[in-house]
Scaffold this motif. Structure first.
Motif, PDB file in Angstrom:
ATOM      1  N   ASP A 151     142.026 149.364  95.698  1.00 29.66           N
ATOM      2  CA  ASP A 151     142.750 148.106  95.532  1.00 29.66           C
ATOM      3  C   ASP A 151     144.041 148.406  94.787  1.00 29.66           C
ATOM      4  O   ASP A 151     144.016 148.675  93.586  1.00 29.66           O
ATOM      5  CB  ASP A 151     141.901 147.096  94.761  1.00 29.66           C
ATOM      6  CG  ASP A 151     142.499 145.696  94.777  1.00 29.66           C
ATOM      7  OD1 ASP A 151     143.737 145.581  94.948  1.00 29.66           O
ATOM      8  OD2 ASP A 151     141.748 144.727  94.615  1.00 29.66           O
ATOM      9  N   PRO A 152     145.186 148.386  95.489  1.00 28.65           N
ATOM     10  CA  PRO A 152     146.447 148.760  94.833  1.00 28.65           C
ATOM     11  C   PRO A 152     146.871 147.789  93.737  1.00 28.65           C
ATOM     12  O   PRO A 152     147.666 148.133  92.874  1.00 28.65           O
ATOM     13  CB  PRO A 152     147.459 148.761  95.992  1.00 28.65           C
ATOM     14  CG  PRO A 152     146.844 147.936  97.060  1.00 28.65           C
ATOM     15  CD  PRO A 152     145.362 148.043  96.901  1.00 28.65           C
ATOM     16  N   LYS A 156     142.114 151.240  88.412  1.00 27.14           N
ATOM     17  CA  LYS A 156     140.822 151.889  88.630  1.00 27.14           C
ATOM     18  C   LYS A 156     139.850 151.565  87.494  1.00 27.14           C
ATOM     19  O   LYS A 156     140.219 151.570  86.325  1.00 27.14           O
ATOM     20  CB  LYS A 156     141.032 153.402  88.721  1.00 27.14           C
ATOM     21  CG  LYS A 156     139.751 154.152  89.036  1.00 27.14           C
ATOM     22  CD  LYS A 156     139.999 155.623  89.227  1.00 27.14           C
ATOM     23  CE  LYS A 156     138.673 156.294  89.567  1.00 27.14           C
ATOM     24  NZ  LYS A 156     138.829 157.692  89.903  1.00 27.14           N
ATOM     25  N   GLY A 157     138.598 151.280  87.870  1.00 27.98           N
ATOM     26  CA  GLY A 157     137.552 150.998  86.881  1.00 27.98           C
ATOM     27  C   GLY A 157     137.434 149.546  86.484  1.00 27.98           C
ATOM     28  O   GLY A 157     136.515 149.167  85.763  1.00 27.98           O
ATOM     29  N   LEU A 158     138.343 148.688  86.976  1.00 26.90           N
ATOM     30  CA  LEU A 158     138.260 147.257  86.677  1.00 26.90           C
ATOM     31  C   LEU A 158     137.537 146.533  87.803  1.00 26.90           C
ATOM     32  O   LEU A 158     137.468 147.009  88.937  1.00 26.90           O
ATOM     33  CB  LEU A 158     139.659 146.662  86.502  1.00 26.90           C
ATOM     34  CG  LEU A 158     140.514 147.213  85.365  1.00 26.90           C
ATOM     35  CD1 LEU A 158     141.818 146.438  85.271  1.00 26.90           C
ATOM     36  CD2 LEU A 158     139.780 147.169  84.041  1.00 26.90           C
ATOM     37  N   GLY A 184     141.319 151.968  92.455  1.00 26.20           N
ATOM     38  CA  GLY A 184     142.763 152.156  92.340  1.00 26.20           C
ATOM     39  C   GLY A 184     143.416 152.047  93.713  1.00 26.20           C
ATOM     40  O   GLY A 184     142.804 151.624  94.687  1.00 26.20           O
ATOM     41  N   GLY A 185     144.691 152.410  93.789  1.00 26.17           N
ATOM     42  CA  GLY A 185     145.420 152.350  95.056  1.00 26.17           C
ATOM     43  C   GLY A 185     144.956 153.438  96.004  1.00 26.17           C
ATOM     44  O   GLY A 185     144.304 154.403  95.611  1.00 26.17           O
TER      45      GLY A 185
END
Length: 201
Positions: A151-152, A156-158, A184-185
């Motif tokens: 998900d850009p 990351k990690g959320l 992350g992206g």
């Protein structure tokens, strides 16, 4: 005059009185030391008893508080299914249904919405709070990861998606939130040879 055979035995040794060899001051000092020792022992026992009673009082207060807070746990867990179904009913509606002019359908949607809000307020009054962790850091104590996807827009990690809301009662998790985690992206694709742009000759 008659003689007592038990006391007038000529071979019996006379009883020795230990206090007879002490002066009156020494007797008073010995008795005083004995009384002080007994006092100290009783004081120690009293302090230990008071400490035990204070610990018992605190433990009882904590247990009463926990009983009040968590007494509705089983009932609240059973009610979560109803709250989920009301939410699913509202989410299954198309956008056009909410803007409809038909009075019966509009009243039905408003009724379901009002029922869900009332149910959540009632649960909250009894200490049950909704966990909505969108955008928060993933916490395995509060969340249950269902998938990880790039998900850009989310680091990351959320938590990037909440599949099902979680609930807490007091400080305990009643039901963890089912979530998707951002990876992350998307990773840039490297071309063979390590040069992303071919050179023209």
């Amino acid at each position: 005059m008659t003689q007592n055979p038990a006391t007038d035995n000529p071979n019996a040794e006379p009883a020795v009185d230990e206090t007879a060899t002490l002066s009156p001051e020494e007797i008073i000092q010995a008795n005083f030391a004995k009384i002080e020792a007994e006092r100290d022992d009783l004081k120690d026992k009293l302090l230990r008893t008071l400490a035990d009673m204070e610990n018992l009082r605190r433990r009882t207060e904590r247990e009463i508080g926990d009983a009040k807070t968590y007494a509705v746990t089983s009932f609240a867990r059973d009610m979560l299914g109803a709250a989920d179904n009301l939410r699913r009913a509202l989410e299954s509606l198309p956008d056009t249904a909410r803007s409809t002019e038909e009075p019966a359908l509009k009243a039905l949607i408003e009724g379901v919405d009002l029922t869900e809000r009332d149910l959540l307020k009632t649960l909250e009054r009894h200490g049950v709070r909704k966990i909505d962790p969108l955008g928060e850091k993933f916490d395995p104590n509060m969340h249950q990861a269902m998938f990880e996807a790039p998900d850009p827009e989310v680091a990351k990690g959320l938590v990037s998606k909440v599949v099902q809301s979680g609930y807490k009662i007091g400080e305990r998790v009643l039901r963890p939130a089912l979530v998707g985690i951002s990876a992350g992206g998307p990773k840039p694709q490297a071309t063979e040879g390590g040069d992303p742009t071919p050179t023209a000759h």
